[in-house]
Design a protein around this motif. Structure first.
Motif, PDB file in Angstrom:
ATOM      1  N   GLN A  82     -35.355  10.919  12.412  1.00 63.84           N
ATOM      2  CA  GLN A  82     -36.258   9.799  11.833  1.00 63.84           C
ATOM      3  C   GLN A  82     -36.126  10.054  10.347  1.00 63.84           C
ATOM      4  N   SER A  83     -36.179  11.191   9.954  1.00 63.01           N
ATOM      5  CA  SER A  83     -36.186  11.459   8.255  1.00 63.01           C
ATOM      6  C   SER A  83     -34.729  10.873   7.724  1.00 63.01           C
ATOM      7  N   THR A  84     -33.640  10.910   8.522  1.00 61.53           N
ATOM      8  CA  THR A  84     -32.396  10.243   7.909  1.00 61.53           C
ATOM      9  C   THR A  84     -32.457   9.034   7.585  1.00 61.53           C
ATOM     10  N   ILE A  85     -33.426   8.038   8.817  1.00 62.12           N
ATOM     11  CA  ILE A  85     -33.653   6.689   8.436  1.00 62.12           C
ATOM     12  C   ILE A  85     -34.420   6.659   7.244  1.00 62.12           C
ATOM     13  N   THR A  86     -35.386   7.382   7.277  1.00 64.04           N
ATOM     14  CA  THR A  86     -36.476   7.087   6.005  1.00 64.04           C
ATOM     15  C   THR A  86     -35.614   7.159   4.632  1.00 64.04           C
ATOM     16  N   PHE A  87     -34.851   8.296   4.653  1.00 67.31           N
ATOM     17  CA  PHE A  87     -34.086   8.775   3.317  1.00 67.31           C
ATOM     18  C   PHE A  87     -33.184   7.183   3.135  1.00 67.31           C
ATOM     19  N   GLN A  88     -32.351   6.926   4.143  1.00 70.62           N
ATOM     20  CA  GLN A  88     -31.256   5.932   3.892  1.00 70.62           C
ATOM     21  C   GLN A  88     -32.131   4.552   3.462  1.00 70.62           C
ATOM     22  N   ILE A  89     -33.380   4.378   4.053  1.00 71.49           N
ATOM     23  CA  ILE A  89     -33.943   3.125   3.475  1.00 71.49           C
ATOM     24  C   ILE A  89     -34.464   3.118   2.071  1.00 71.49           C
ATOM     25  N   LYS A  90     -34.796   4.362   1.745  1.00 69.83           N
ATOM     26  CA  LYS A  90     -35.259   4.735   0.333  1.00 69.83           C
ATOM     27  C   LYS A  90     -34.326   4.530  -0.592  1.00 69.83           C
ATOM     28  N   GLN A  91     -32.984   5.160  -0.296  1.00 70.06           N
ATOM     29  CA  GLN A  91     -32.028   5.229  -1.069  1.00 70.06           C
ATOM     30  C   GLN A  91     -31.660   3.716  -1.384  1.00 70.06           C
ATOM     31  N   LEU A  92     -31.500   2.824  -0.417  1.00 71.39           N
ATOM     32  CA  LEU A  92     -31.178   1.401  -0.619  1.00 71.39           C
ATOM     33  C   LEU A  92     -31.820   0.658  -1.202  1.00 71.39           C
ATOM     34  N   GLU A  93     -33.368   0.871  -0.947  1.00 69.75           N
ATOM     35  CA  GLU A  93     -34.354   0.162  -1.684  1.00 69.75           C
ATOM     36  C   GLU A  93     -34.171   0.641  -3.231  1.00 69.75           C
ATOM     37  N   LYS A  94     -33.898   1.836  -3.752  1.00 71.22           N
ATOM     38  CA  LYS A  94     -33.852   2.309  -4.908  1.00 71.22           C
ATOM     39  C   LYS A  94     -32.597   1.472  -5.508  1.00 71.22           C
ATOM     40  N   GLU A  95     -31.629   1.706  -4.712  1.00 73.47           N
ATOM     41  CA  GLU A  95     -30.248   0.572  -5.431  1.00 73.47           C
ATOM     42  C   GLU A  95     -30.521  -0.701  -5.728  1.00 73.47           C
ATOM     43  N   LEU A  96     -31.410  -1.438  -4.578  1.00 69.59           N
ATOM     44  CA  LEU A  96     -31.493  -2.680  -4.827  1.00 69.59           C
ATOM     45  C   LEU A  96     -32.733  -3.090  -5.719  1.00 69.59           C
TER      46      LEU A  96
END
Length: 294
Positions: A29-43
């Motif tokens: 689940q931490s991987t999912i959280t990390f991926q979404i945070k990274q994507l939100e940061k990029e967008l």
């Protein structure tokens, strides 16, 4: 930007939360959280917010979702471009109400699978109001449904038919219980239904309210075939699209009860996002609709 992050967004939308998405993708689940945070940061936007027990797209997330879908589709098209098998590939997610799926669309889906065996076809059964919401939010690619609301311009629709509705009962139903025209009645008859939010049930329930006709507490069985068997067993009456009970009416297993419903039919359409109009899978479905639903 990692393409897998975009697939994670789609899986969260599909499953409703990070935990289920992680299980489906075999991630922590931490991987999912990390991926979404990274994507939100990029967008530079917030994609999800918590609503009750589910993660739902923010308004900004809903705006960017069609672009995410386009990137995923373009990626799949590149992967499948001029591979060993020139047939159709990729995936297609459809939504459809139970009645159309069971009684009208089987020949179309059979022909589609025969002509596009490498397309991953996912069919989701839901009522037409939920279908409308998921189409508008970009959570499904296309849908067969009854017309309940007007879509925004970005969604293209084609009519597939107009279907009459009918109130049916067992031939064993007592004669004094068959009157559904006279107003101001309380009847000892059960209303058997599947989904209280189904479009045709809203029509019937509105009619009962306007006529001041009161039935016993409804039974919700969630299966058209089970409903028909229960009506034939004289457990109650049901209001359904006529095509679902046509055979039983012809065989005398069911009888039609008269009502005073003025607009007792539904219009059905095939809808899809405008940017998918020229995709091979949508073109194939449109061709099959013309062939099968003349």
């Amino acid at each position: 930007m990692e393409l897998k992050y975009l697939y994670t967004v789609k899986k969260i939308i599909e499953t409703g939360n990070y935990q289920k998405a992680a299980q489906a993708l075999n991630y922590a689940q931490s991987t999912i959280t990390f991926q979404i945070k990274q994507l939100e940061k990029e967008l530079a936007i917030k994609l999800f917010e918590k609503e009750k027990q589910q993660m739902v797209l923010t308004p900004e997330g809903q705006e960017v979702l069609p672009l995410i879908n386009q990137v995923i589709e373009a990626s799949e098209a590149l992967i499948n471009f001029q591979t060993q098998d020139s047939g159709l590939k990729g995936s297609l997610t459809l939504a459809v109400p139970e009645t159309l799926l069971t009684y009208k669309l089987q020949p179309i889906f059979k022909a589609f699978k025969a002509q596009a065996p490498h397309v991953k076809l996912s069919i989701r059964v839901m009522n037409c109001y939920a279908i409308f919401d998921e189409m508008v939010n970009g959570q499904i690619d296309a849908a067969f449904h009854y017309d309940v609301r007007n879509y925004p311009n970005r969604i293209q629709t084609h009519p597939i038919g107009t279907f009459p509705l009918v109130l049916v009962a067992s031939p064993e139903l007592a004669v004094d219980q068959r009157d559904f025209v006279t107003a101001h009645q309380t009847k000892s008859v059960c209303h058997i239904q599947n989904d209280r939010d189904a479009f045709y049930l809203k029509i019937f329930n509105k009619y009962l309210h306007n006529q001041d006709i009161h039935l016993e507490t409804p039974s919700e069985l969630w299966s058209i075939e089970t409903i028909k068997q229960s009506v034939m067993s004289n457990l109650g009456v049901a209001y359904l699209p006529r095509f679902t009970v046509e055979a039983e009416l012809l065989q005398g297993k069911l009888i039609e009860l008269e009502t005073a419903i003025q607009d007792n039919h539904m219009h059905a359409s095939f809808g899809y996002h405008q940017n998918k109009a020229d995709t091979p899978t949508i073109r194939l479905l449109n061709d099959l609709i013309k062939q099968q639903l003349k």
